[in-house]
Design a protein around this motif. Structure first.
Motif, PDB file in Angstrom:
ATOM      1  N   GLU A  88       0.825  -1.213   0.000  1.00  0.00           N
ATOM      2  CA  GLU A  88       0.000   0.000   0.000  1.00  0.00           C
ATOM      3  C   GLU A  88       0.860   1.265   0.000  1.00  0.00           C
ATOM      4  OE1 GLU A  88      -2.867  -0.045   3.115  1.00  0.00           O
ATOM      5  OE2 GLU A  88      -3.826  -1.889   2.386  1.00  0.00           O
ATOM      6  N   GLN A  89       2.058   1.163   0.591  1.00  0.00           N
ATOM      7  CA  GLN A  89       2.944   2.322   0.701  1.00  0.00           C
ATOM      8  C   GLN A  89       4.254   2.050  -0.048  1.00  0.00           C
ATOM      9  OE1 GLN A  89       2.413   5.378   2.735  1.00  0.00           O
ATOM     10  NE2 GLN A  89       0.318   4.631   2.423  1.00  0.00           N
ATOM     11  N   MET A  90       4.921   3.115  -0.433  1.00  0.00           N
ATOM     12  CA  MET A  90       6.186   2.983  -1.163  1.00  0.00           C
ATOM     13  C   MET A  90       7.115   4.126  -0.765  1.00  0.00           C
ATOM     14  SD  MET A  90       5.153   4.434  -4.944  1.00  0.00           S
ATOM     15  CE  MET A  90       4.547   6.123  -5.147  1.00  0.00           C
ATOM     16  N   HIS A  91       8.412   3.925  -1.040  1.00  0.00           N
ATOM     17  CA  HIS A  91       9.369   5.016  -0.904  1.00  0.00           C
ATOM     18  C   HIS A  91       9.299   5.888  -2.164  1.00  0.00           C
ATOM     19  CE1 HIS A  91      11.135   3.567   2.723  1.00  0.00           C
ATOM     20  NE2 HIS A  91      11.629   2.454   2.187  1.00  0.00           N
ATOM     21  N   ALA A  92       9.380   7.186  -1.965  1.00  0.00           N
ATOM     22  CA  ALA A  92       9.359   8.118  -3.096  1.00  0.00           C
ATOM     23  C   ALA A  92      10.086   9.396  -2.697  1.00  0.00           C
ATOM     24  CB  ALA A  92       7.921   8.442  -3.496  1.00  0.00           C
ATOM     25  N   ILE A  93      10.440  10.176  -3.691  1.00  0.00           N
ATOM     26  CA  ILE A  93      10.991  11.519  -3.474  1.00  0.00           C
ATOM     27  C   ILE A  93       9.867  12.501  -3.810  1.00  0.00           C
ATOM     28  CG2 ILE A  93      12.730  13.194  -4.218  1.00  0.00           C
ATOM     29  CD1 ILE A  93      14.106  10.826  -2.975  1.00  0.00           C
ATOM     30  N   ASP A  94       9.405  13.240  -2.811  1.00  0.00           N
ATOM     31  CA  ASP A  94       8.244  14.115  -3.020  1.00  0.00           C
ATOM     32  C   ASP A  94       8.354  15.330  -2.094  1.00  0.00           C
ATOM     33  OD1 ASP A  94       5.821  15.129  -3.829  1.00  0.00           O
ATOM     34  OD2 ASP A  94       4.607  13.682  -2.724  1.00  0.00           O
ATOM     35  N   PRO A  95       9.214  16.304  -2.456  1.00  0.00           N
ATOM     36  CA  PRO A  95       9.480  17.407  -1.530  1.00  0.00           C
ATOM     37  C   PRO A  95       8.242  18.250  -1.227  1.00  0.00           C
ATOM     38  CG  PRO A  95      10.615  17.748  -3.630  1.00  0.00           C
ATOM     39  CD  PRO A  95       9.983  16.405  -3.701  1.00  0.00           C
ATOM     40  N   ASP A  96       8.151  18.708   0.039  1.00  0.00           N
ATOM     41  CA  ASP A  96       7.021  19.534   0.477  1.00  0.00           C
ATOM     42  C   ASP A  96       7.104  20.945  -0.087  1.00  0.00           C
ATOM     43  OD1 ASP A  96       6.074  17.492   2.086  1.00  0.00           O
ATOM     44  OD2 ASP A  96       7.376  18.069   3.757  1.00  0.00           O
ATOM     45  N   ALA A  97       8.315  21.436  -0.286  1.00  0.00           N
ATOM     46  CA  ALA A  97       8.499  22.822  -0.719  1.00  0.00           C
ATOM     47  C   ALA A  97       9.682  22.890  -1.676  1.00  0.00           C
ATOM     48  CB  ALA A  97       8.762  23.713   0.503  1.00  0.00           C
ATOM     49  N   PRO A  98       9.715  23.906  -2.557  1.00  0.00           N
ATOM     50  CA  PRO A  98      10.854  24.055  -3.472  1.00  0.00           C
ATOM     51  C   PRO A  98      12.143  24.325  -2.707  1.00  0.00           C
ATOM     52  CG  PRO A  98       9.031  25.550  -4.057  1.00  0.00           C
ATOM     53  CD  PRO A  98       8.710  24.967  -2.730  1.00  0.00           C
ATOM     54  N   GLY A  99      13.264  24.047  -3.350  1.00  0.00           N
ATOM     55  CA  GLY A  99      14.548  24.322  -2.708  1.00  0.00           C
ATOM     56  C   GLY A  99      15.698  23.719  -3.469  1.00  0.00           C
ATOM     57  N   GLY A 100      16.839  23.626  -2.786  1.00  0.00           N
ATOM     58  CA  GLY A 100      18.035  23.038  -3.366  1.00  0.00           C
ATOM     59  C   GLY A 100      17.924  21.518  -3.402  1.00  0.00           C
ATOM     60  N   PRO A 101      18.972  20.852  -3.872  1.00  0.00           N
ATOM     61  CA  PRO A 101      18.937  19.391  -3.954  1.00  0.00           C
ATOM     62  C   PRO A 101      18.597  18.712  -2.630  1.00  0.00           C
ATOM     63  CG  PRO A 101      20.859  20.241  -5.127  1.00  0.00           C
ATOM     64  CD  PRO A 101      20.234  21.411  -4.434  1.00  0.00           C
ATOM     65  N   GLU A 102      18.943  19.378  -1.501  1.00  0.00           N
ATOM     66  CA  GLU A 102      18.737  18.749  -0.181  1.00  0.00           C
ATOM     67  C   GLU A 102      17.263  18.475   0.138  1.00  0.00           C
ATOM     68  OE1 GLU A 102      18.320  23.102   0.277  1.00  0.00           O
ATOM     69  OE2 GLU A 102      19.866  21.847  -0.669  1.00  0.00           O
ATOM     70  N   VAL A 103      16.316  19.097  -0.607  1.00  0.00           N
ATOM     71  CA  VAL A 103      14.884  18.817  -0.329  1.00  0.00           C
ATOM     72  C   VAL A 103      14.478  17.441  -0.848  1.00  0.00           C
ATOM     73  CG1 VAL A 103      14.301  21.275  -0.372  1.00  0.00           C
ATOM     74  CG2 VAL A 103      13.931  19.904  -2.448  1.00  0.00           C
ATOM     75  N   LEU A 104      15.342  16.798  -1.637  1.00  0.00           N
ATOM     76  CA  LEU A 104      15.012  15.494  -2.232  1.00  0.00           C
ATOM     77  C   LEU A 104      15.340  14.377  -1.247  1.00  0.00           C
ATOM     78  CD1 LEU A 104      16.409  16.077  -5.849  1.00  0.00           C
ATOM     79  CD2 LEU A 104      14.075  16.418  -5.032  1.00  0.00           C
ATOM     80  N   ARG A 105      14.411  14.134  -0.343  1.00  0.00           N
ATOM     81  CA  ARG A 105      14.596  13.078   0.661  1.00  0.00           C
ATOM     82  C   ARG A 105      13.539  11.999   0.476  1.00  0.00           C
ATOM     83  NH1 ARG A 105      15.355  17.852   3.609  1.00  0.00           N
ATOM     84  NH2 ARG A 105      13.148  17.856   4.159  1.00  0.00           N
ATOM     85  N   LEU A 106      13.883  10.779   0.866  1.00  0.00           N
ATOM     86  CA  LEU A 106      12.919   9.681   0.773  1.00  0.00           C
ATOM     87  C   LEU A 106      11.772   9.884   1.749  1.00  0.00           C
ATOM     88  CD1 LEU A 106      14.881   6.306   0.478  1.00  0.00           C
ATOM     89  CD2 LEU A 106      13.458   7.403  -1.260  1.00  0.00           C
ATOM     90  N   VAL A 107      10.548   9.693   1.255  1.00  0.00           N
ATOM     91  CA  VAL A 107       9.355   9.757   2.106  1.00  0.00           C
ATOM     92  C   VAL A 107       8.469   8.555   1.764  1.00  0.00           C
ATOM     93  CG1 VAL A 107       9.367  12.270   2.388  1.00  0.00           C
ATOM     94  CG2 VAL A 107       8.196  11.255   0.411  1.00  0.00           C
ATOM     95  N   GLU A 108       7.470   8.324   2.597  1.00  0.00           N
ATOM     96  CA  GLU A 108       6.478   7.270   2.312  1.00  0.00           C
ATOM     97  C   GLU A 108       5.293   7.906   1.586  1.00  0.00           C
ATOM     98  OE1 GLU A 108       6.063   3.769   3.694  1.00  0.00           O
ATOM     99  OE2 GLU A 108       8.247   3.945   3.608  1.00  0.00           O
ATOM    100  N   ARG A 109       4.849   7.265   0.535  1.00  0.00           N
ATOM    101  CA  ARG A 109       3.670   7.724  -0.198  1.00  0.00           C
ATOM    102  C   ARG A 109       2.809   6.518  -0.558  1.00  0.00           C
ATOM    103  NH1 ARG A 109       4.735  11.828   1.686  1.00  0.00           N
ATOM    104  NH2 ARG A 109       5.243  13.837   0.738  1.00  0.00           N
ATOM    105  N   PRO A 110       1.504   6.721  -0.750  1.00  0.00           N
ATOM    106  CA  PRO A 110       0.664   5.595  -1.180  1.00  0.00           C
ATOM    107  C   PRO A 110       1.070   5.129  -2.578  1.00  0.00           C
ATOM    108  CG  PRO A 110      -0.679   7.489  -0.485  1.00  0.00           C
ATOM    109  CD  PRO A 110       0.736   7.962  -0.565  1.00  0.00           C
TER     110      PRO A 110
END
Length: 333
Positions: free
Chosen positions: A5-27
């Motif tokens: 049901e869940q997966m790892h993804a890169i889905d930044p909350d806000a714009p920014g530099g490369p550092e905003v690209l962190r792994l999160v859980e998404r459906p």
């Protein structure tokens, strides 16, 4: 294998530099009508992803906020209207977004089979640049066997793809690049000529190389003050195709010169085009280009591969501008 049901993804909350690209859980997405769900093995990294991360290129309506315009992997589920026989097939696909994830939904019409000759990493590096170069250089600029063409950004993903397709379809490709090393690499990859735009005037050099005649087409991702210079590189009846504006969105051009020499200025963006158009392009690529892919004659130039968790490093590499060819994220199988 059960679909989680869940997966790892890169889905930044806000714009920014490369550092905003962190792994999160998404459906895990559910494939809609005409779509398939792909368990992603690898995802290509493209300049529009960088623009999106910075807040300058929002996804089109209905597209996921997760970046990523191309993936390769295995189909694990099919939406309404797509037969279940496709499940298990290895494919690469063009997406409007959602590629930086363990699973991605894609229109079935925008999928192409992954032949034995290609690894999943290579397959993930093909769709975005192949669709872009094919539609712009071959369809909009009508480049045909025997034509000379000028391609800026010769060692970019677009540039290396244009060189490869040019070799297959009888074009003489002149490229520009920003260093002697990159020019040497472009020639190794198959460019007929490579011009260092920092040390040479590419207009004068193109005229010299073509015996004063000029090229049939220019594929330009710079824009700005390159446009009037590009027009000077064109032969009479030449075609100028804009695909990005990295050097500026406005240009001043000599209208009477365009009239006198019957020049054509055109351009396109791929991402907002509808599924029907992209399906037509996929069908054309399958018919005309894919036999070369299957024969092992067309494969992307891979610069570097990063795990999905290191998407920030992949973007930093792209922004540094030192890459040659495609940067790919390995997601796993």
């Amino acid at each position: 294998m059960a679909i989680p049901e869940q997966m790892h993804a890169i889905d930044p909350d806000a714009p920014g530099g490369p550092e905003v690209l962190r792994l999160v859980e998404r459906p895990v997405p559910t494939p809609g009508p005409g779509e398939v769900l792909i368990r992603v093995a690898a995802a290509g990294v493209n300049r529009p992803d960088v623009l999106q991360r910075k807040g300058g290129y929002p996804p089109p309506p209905g597209a996921p906020s997760i970046p990523g315009l191309e993936v390769a992997g295995d189909i694990v589920a099919a939406g309404e209207g797509v037969g279940s026989e496709v499940i298990g097939q290895p494919v690469c696909a063009l997406l409007a977004g959602g590629g930086y994830a363990q699973y991605a939904a894609a229109p079935w019409g925008q999928c192409l089979p992954v032949p034995e000759a290609l690894s999943m990493i290579e397959a993930a590096a093909l769709p975005e640049t192949l669709f872009t170069v094919w539609t712009n250089l071959f369809e909009r600029a009508y480049a045909t066997d025997g034509d000379w063409v000028l391609v800026h950004g010769g060692t970019s993903g677009i540039g290396t793809t244009a060189i490869a397709l040019g070799q297959l379809f009888g074009l003489t490709v002149i490229v520009t690049a920003g260093s002697d090393e990159k020019c040497a690499r472009a020639r190794e990859i198959g460019a007929a000529h490579a011009i260092n735009y920092r040390t040479e005037d590419f207009v004068a050099r193109v005229k010299e190389l073509t015996g004063g005649k000029g090229v049939a087409a220019v594929l330009d991702m710079v824009g700005g003050d390159y446009v009037p210079r590009n027009l000077q590189c064109l032969a009479d009846d030449g075609r100028h195709v804009s695909i990005a504006v990295q050097g500026g969105a406005m240009a001043t051009v000599p209208i009477f010169e365009i009239m006198r020499r019957r020049l054509t200025l055109t351009g396109s963006t791929l991402r907002p085009r509808d599924v029907a158009f992209k399906t037509l392009v996929a069908d054309e690529l399958h018919r005309t280009v894919w036999p070369h892919v299957e024969a092992g004659k067309l494969r992307p130039v891979i610069d570097q591969v990063y795990p999905l968790s290191e998407a920030a490093a992949a973007h930093a590499r792209m922004e540094a501008g030192d890459h040659v060819g495609k940067i790919v994220l390995e997601v796993g199988r």
